[in-house]
Design an enzyme around this catalytic site. Structure first.
Site, mmCIF file in Angstrom:
data_model
loop_
_atom_site.group_PDB
_atom_site.id
_atom_site.type_symbol
_atom_site.label_atom_id
_atom_site.label_comp_id
_atom_site.label_asym_id
_atom_site.label_seq_id
_atom_site.Cartn_x
_atom_site.Cartn_y
_atom_site.Cartn_z
ATOM 1 N N GLU A 1 -4.910 16.632 -11.800
ATOM 2 C CA GLU A 1 -4.670 17.709 -13.050
ATOM 3 C C GLU A 1 -6.701 18.173 -13.776
ATOM 4 O OE1 GLU A 1 -3.316 15.568 -15.879
ATOM 5 O OE2 GLU A 1 -5.062 16.277 -17.557
ATOM 6 N N GLU B 1 9.716 19.277 -24.826
ATOM 7 C CA GLU B 1 8.814 19.371 -24.027
ATOM 8 C C GLU B 1 9.851 20.423 -23.433
ATOM 9 O OE1 GLU B 1 6.227 17.290 -22.350
ATOM 10 O OE2 GLU B 1 6.215 15.262 -24.375
ATOM 11 N N LYS C 1 7.112 22.999 -13.833
ATOM 12 C CA LYS C 1 5.842 22.219 -13.561
ATOM 13 C C LYS C 1 5.621 21.808 -12.031
ATOM 14 C CE LYS C 1 4.692 17.502 -14.600
ATOM 15 N NZ LYS C 1 4.481 16.145 -15.489
ATOM 16 N N LYS D 1 2.523 11.608 -11.374
ATOM 17 C CA LYS D 1 1.622 10.313 -12.267
ATOM 18 C C LYS D 1 2.778 9.564 -12.193
ATOM 19 C CE LYS D 1 -1.232 14.173 -15.387
ATOM 20 N NZ LYS D 1 -1.303 14.508 -16.436
ATOM 21 N N ASN E 1 -0.999 19.584 -21.485
ATOM 22 C CA ASN E 1 -0.492 18.745 -22.320
ATOM 23 C C ASN E 1 -0.540 19.561 -23.942
ATOM 24 O OD1 ASN E 1 -1.122 15.698 -20.845
ATOM 25 N ND2 ASN E 1 -2.107 17.183 -19.870
ATOM 26 N N HIS F 1 -0.287 17.801 -27.177
ATOM 27 C CA HIS F 1 -0.325 16.148 -26.973
ATOM 28 C C HIS F 1 -1.451 15.790 -27.525
ATOM 29 C CE1 HIS F 1 2.827 17.721 -24.215
ATOM 30 N NE2 HIS F 1 2.781 15.896 -23.493
ATOM 31 N N HIS G 1 7.343 9.847 -28.712
ATOM 32 C CA HIS G 1 6.393 11.284 -28.138
ATOM 33 C C HIS G 1 6.899 12.311 -28.963
ATOM 34 C CE1 HIS G 1 3.872 12.422 -25.531
ATOM 35 N NE2 HIS G 1 4.063 12.749 -24.517
ATOM 36 N N ARG H 1 -3.643 22.280 -14.987
ATOM 37 C CA ARG H 1 -2.124 21.486 -14.908
ATOM 38 C C ARG H 1 -2.326 20.264 -16.370
ATOM 39 N NH1 ARG H 1 0.740 15.910 -11.768
ATOM 40 N NH2 ARG H 1 1.655 15.208 -13.060
ATOM 41 N N HIS I 1 -1.007 12.295 -29.311
ATOM 42 C CA HIS I 1 -1.159 11.189 -29.700
ATOM 43 C C HIS I 1 -2.137 10.477 -30.644
ATOM 44 C CE1 HIS I 1 -1.225 12.067 -24.940
ATOM 45 N NE2 HIS I 1 -0.205 12.112 -25.301
ATOM 46 N N ARG J 1 0.854 -0.724 0.109
ATOM 47 C CA ARG J 1 -0.317 -0.087 -0.041
ATOM 48 C C ARG J 1 0.590 1.253 -0.198
ATOM 49 N NH1 ARG J 1 -3.077 -3.330 3.978
ATOM 50 N NH2 ARG J 1 -4.572 -4.517 2.701
HETATM 51 P P1 NAD Z 1 12.747 6.237 -22.107
HETATM 52 O O1 NAD Z 1 12.374 6.400 -20.483
HETATM 53 O O2 NAD Z 1 12.061 5.005 -23.026
HETATM 54 O O3 NAD Z 1 13.978 6.276 -23.012
HETATM 55 C C1 NAD Z 1 14.304 5.995 -23.837
HETATM 56 C C2 NAD Z 1 15.512 5.104 -24.420
HETATM 57 O O4 NAD Z 1 16.689 6.224 -23.579
HETATM 58 C C3 NAD Z 1 15.212 4.037 -24.247
HETATM 59 O O5 NAD Z 1 15.699 3.585 -24.609
HETATM 60 C C4 NAD Z 1 16.547 3.651 -22.331
HETATM 61 O O6 NAD Z 1 16.596 2.965 -21.749
HETATM 62 C C5 NAD Z 1 17.505 5.053 -23.243
HETATM 63 N N1 NAD Z 1 17.733 5.443 -21.765
HETATM 64 C C6 NAD Z 1 17.834 6.404 -21.049
HETATM 65 N N2 NAD Z 1 18.040 7.376 -20.617
HETATM 66 C C7 NAD Z 1 19.201 7.061 -21.174
HETATM 67 C C8 NAD Z 1 21.185 7.841 -21.067
HETATM 68 N N3 NAD Z 1 21.729 8.707 -19.765
HETATM 69 N N4 NAD Z 1 21.840 7.338 -21.542
HETATM 70 C C9 NAD Z 1 21.135 6.690 -23.080
HETATM 71 N N5 NAD Z 1 19.904 5.795 -23.225
HETATM 72 C C10 NAD Z 1 19.260 6.168 -22.196
HETATM 73 O O7 NAD Z 1 11.678 7.490 -22.649
HETATM 74 P P2 NAD Z 1 11.283 8.226 -22.010
HETATM 75 O O8 NAD Z 1 11.430 9.140 -23.588
HETATM 76 O O9 NAD Z 1 12.604 8.825 -21.167
HETATM 77 O O10 NAD Z 1 10.058 8.239 -21.348
HETATM 78 C C11 NAD Z 1 8.448 8.212 -22.255
HETATM 79 C C12 NAD Z 1 7.531 7.609 -21.147
HETATM 80 O O11 NAD Z 1 7.544 8.539 -19.885
HETATM 81 C C13 NAD Z 1 6.244 7.335 -22.069
HETATM 82 O O12 NAD Z 1 5.938 5.219 -21.025
HETATM 83 C C14 NAD Z 1 5.341 8.237 -20.941
HETATM 84 O O13 NAD Z 1 3.866 7.951 -20.997
HETATM 85 C C15 NAD Z 1 5.954 9.014 -19.958
HETATM 86 N N6 NAD Z 1 5.429 10.258 -19.302
HETATM 87 C C16 NAD Z 1 4.846 10.138 -18.532
HETATM 88 C C17 NAD Z 1 4.565 10.778 -17.998
HETATM 89 C C18 NAD Z 1 4.516 11.763 -16.640
HETATM 90 O O14 NAD Z 1 4.014 13.608 -15.878
HETATM 91 N N7 NAD Z 1 4.890 10.504 -16.395
HETATM 92 C C19 NAD Z 1 5.092 12.537 -18.259
HETATM 93 C C20 NAD Z 1 5.568 12.519 -19.488
HETATM 94 C C21 NAD Z 1 5.594 11.034 -20.176
HETATM 95 N N1 GLY Z 2 2.658 15.051 -18.383
HETATM 96 C C1 GLY Z 2 1.674 16.022 -18.107
HETATM 97 C C2 GLY Z 2 1.574 16.530 -16.319
HETATM 98 O O1 GLY Z 2 2.113 15.385 -15.494
HETATM 99 O O2 GLY Z 2 0.830 16.999 -16.371
#
Ligand code: NAD
Ligand code: GLY
Length: 359
Positions: free
Chosen positions: A238, A186, A228, A144, A246, A249, A266, A242, A253, A122
């Site tokens: 949100e 971003e 942020k 998130k 997006n 987005h 993305h 917040r 999307h 939990r």
């Molecule tokens: P990712 O985590 O897939 O990383 C991108 C690639 O880079 C991967 O292959 C990873 O292994 C590699 N990598 C990471 N760090 C590295 C480094 N320092 N050196 C070499 N390679 C490295 O992608 P991302 O763009 O970081 O994240 C995308 C994800 O984030 C999606 O799932 C999306 O839905 C999520 N997201 C979440 C939020 C939120 O608020 N929680 C906001 C935006 C995106």
């Molecule tokens: N990436 C959008 C949020 O965190 O609200």
């Protein structure tokens, strides 16, 4: 070392931003030991990041006992299956309420680990150590967390804040160029929705950012985290402001869904989506043509796409956008800039206007 605080009452936490926080022995230990127990730690990372940073992370953490869980790389593993695998591994490691979970990686590892930490017994404390630009400026901050379901991306998750975020700008030196550019989309987004001066600073510091100059990276990441943090402090769940995060987005999307996830990154889809949002705002006489040009020129300087796929029609966009999480009472809600530095949420965009922009 720069610190930005996310102010959420008793769930407030610091974001530490600097060079060498991960790579310098005992640096993480110094940053975290006063606030958190480092007696028992589990680091969750993936098979790309582990060979690059896991040893350094362990040296920097200097914890009494460290377990690791290595997830295969890729968005496909932000899944219910890996969520369950992590719960099993934590049970086998006898992780308890006082075990600190660390997410070492990009947004995929951060989202998966955060959700696993939210659910294990939990809720156990967790720290984000984001290693991509996107995760440093966006996903690691704000709580998130989620996994994907075959029927939809990020459909199962929770709002669960970390205890701290630690950003080491050095990790960006190993990041593939395309992933760095996707993160820049971003970064630019924050300038458009919230801070015209920051947008102008980005225009003036393209070379420093492209060459990953530490001071420029620290400043840009800090400004994004400040914005942020402010938005999340005002609207954690949100209900209003917040949603501005997006920008681009909704269209993005649609591009990702139409092309098949993974084809466009993305951030690339968001870049094209932000230009489309500017064009829609221009049609509403909110934004001038020269402001749209400034946005597309800045994105293009970072090798980001500034238009959607040529073969995608307005019907294709609208079909996907009707499934967006932001659809409310059947109406698509759009984030549109009013000027560079200010954006609003609106559902007042008719299909004819959209068709004019989307072709
Ligand atoms: P990712 O985590 O897939 O990383 C991108 C690639 O880079 C991967 O292959 C990873 O292994 C590699 N990598 C990471 N760090 C590295 C480094 N320092 N050196 C070499 N390679 C490295 O992608 P991302 O763009 O970081 O994240 C995308 C994800 O984030 C999606 O799932 C999306 O839905 C999520 N997201 C979440 C939020 C939120 O608020 N929680 C906001 C935006 C995106
Ligand atoms: N990436 C959008 C949020 O965190 O609200």
């Amino acid at each position: 070392m720069t610190i930005v605080r996310v102010e959420l009452g008793e769930r407030s936490y610091p974001i530490h931003i600097g060079q060498g926080t991960l790579t310098t022995p005992r640096a993480l230990h110094t940053l975290l030991q006063n606030a958190l127990s480092l007696q028992k730690v589990t680091i969750i990372t993936n098979d790309v990041i582990a060979p690059l940073y896991l040893d350094a992370c362990q040296r920097s953490l200097a914890a009494d006992s460290v377990n690791t869980i290595i997830v295969p790389d890729g968005e496909a593993n932000k899944s219910l299956e890996w969520f369950a695998n992590i719960q099993t591994a934590l049970l086998e490691q006898h992780a308890a309420r006082d075990t600190l979970i660390i997410a070492l990686g990009g947004g995929v590892i951060g989202d998966l680990t955060g959700f696993a930490a939210a659910c294990y017994q939990r809720g156990v404390p967790f720290v984000q150590i984001p290693t991509t630009l996107l995760s440093q400026v966006d996903s690691s901050v704000g709580g998130k967390t989620a996994v994907n379901h075959p029927l939809g991306k990020n459909m199962i998750g929770a709002f669960y804040q970390p205890q701290a975020v630690v950003i080491d700008t050095d990790t960006l030196h190993t990041l593939p160029a395309r992933e760095f550019a996707a993160g820049m989309a971003e970064v630019i987004k924050y300038g458009i929705i919230y801070d015209a001066d920051f947008f102008a600073w980005l225009e003036q510091n393209i070379d420093a950012l492209q060459s990953k100059h530490t001071d420029a990276l620290v400043y840009a990441i800090k400004r994004c985290c400040e914005i942020k943090a402010e938005i999340v402090a005002n609207d954690e769940r949100e209900q209003g402001q917040r949603a501005l995060l997006n920008l681009g987005h909704t269209f993005g999307h649609a591009i990702e869904a139409e092309q098949g996830y993974g084809e466009w990154l993305h951030g690339e889809a968001v870049a094209a989506g932000m230009v489309i949002a500017c064009q829609v705002a221009e049609q509403k006489a909110w934004l001038s043509a020269s402001e749209t040009r400034r946005v597309s020129t800045l994105l293009a300087q970072f090798n980001l796409p500034v238009e959607g796929p040529v073969d995608m029609s307005s019907d294709d966009y609208i079909r996907h956008m009707r499934h967006d999480k932001k659809v409310l009472r059947g109406k698509i809600r759009f984030i549109l800039p009013k000027s560079i530095g200010q954006a609003v949420v609106t559902d007042d965009v008719d299909d004819t206007l959209l068709a004019n922009v989307l072709g």
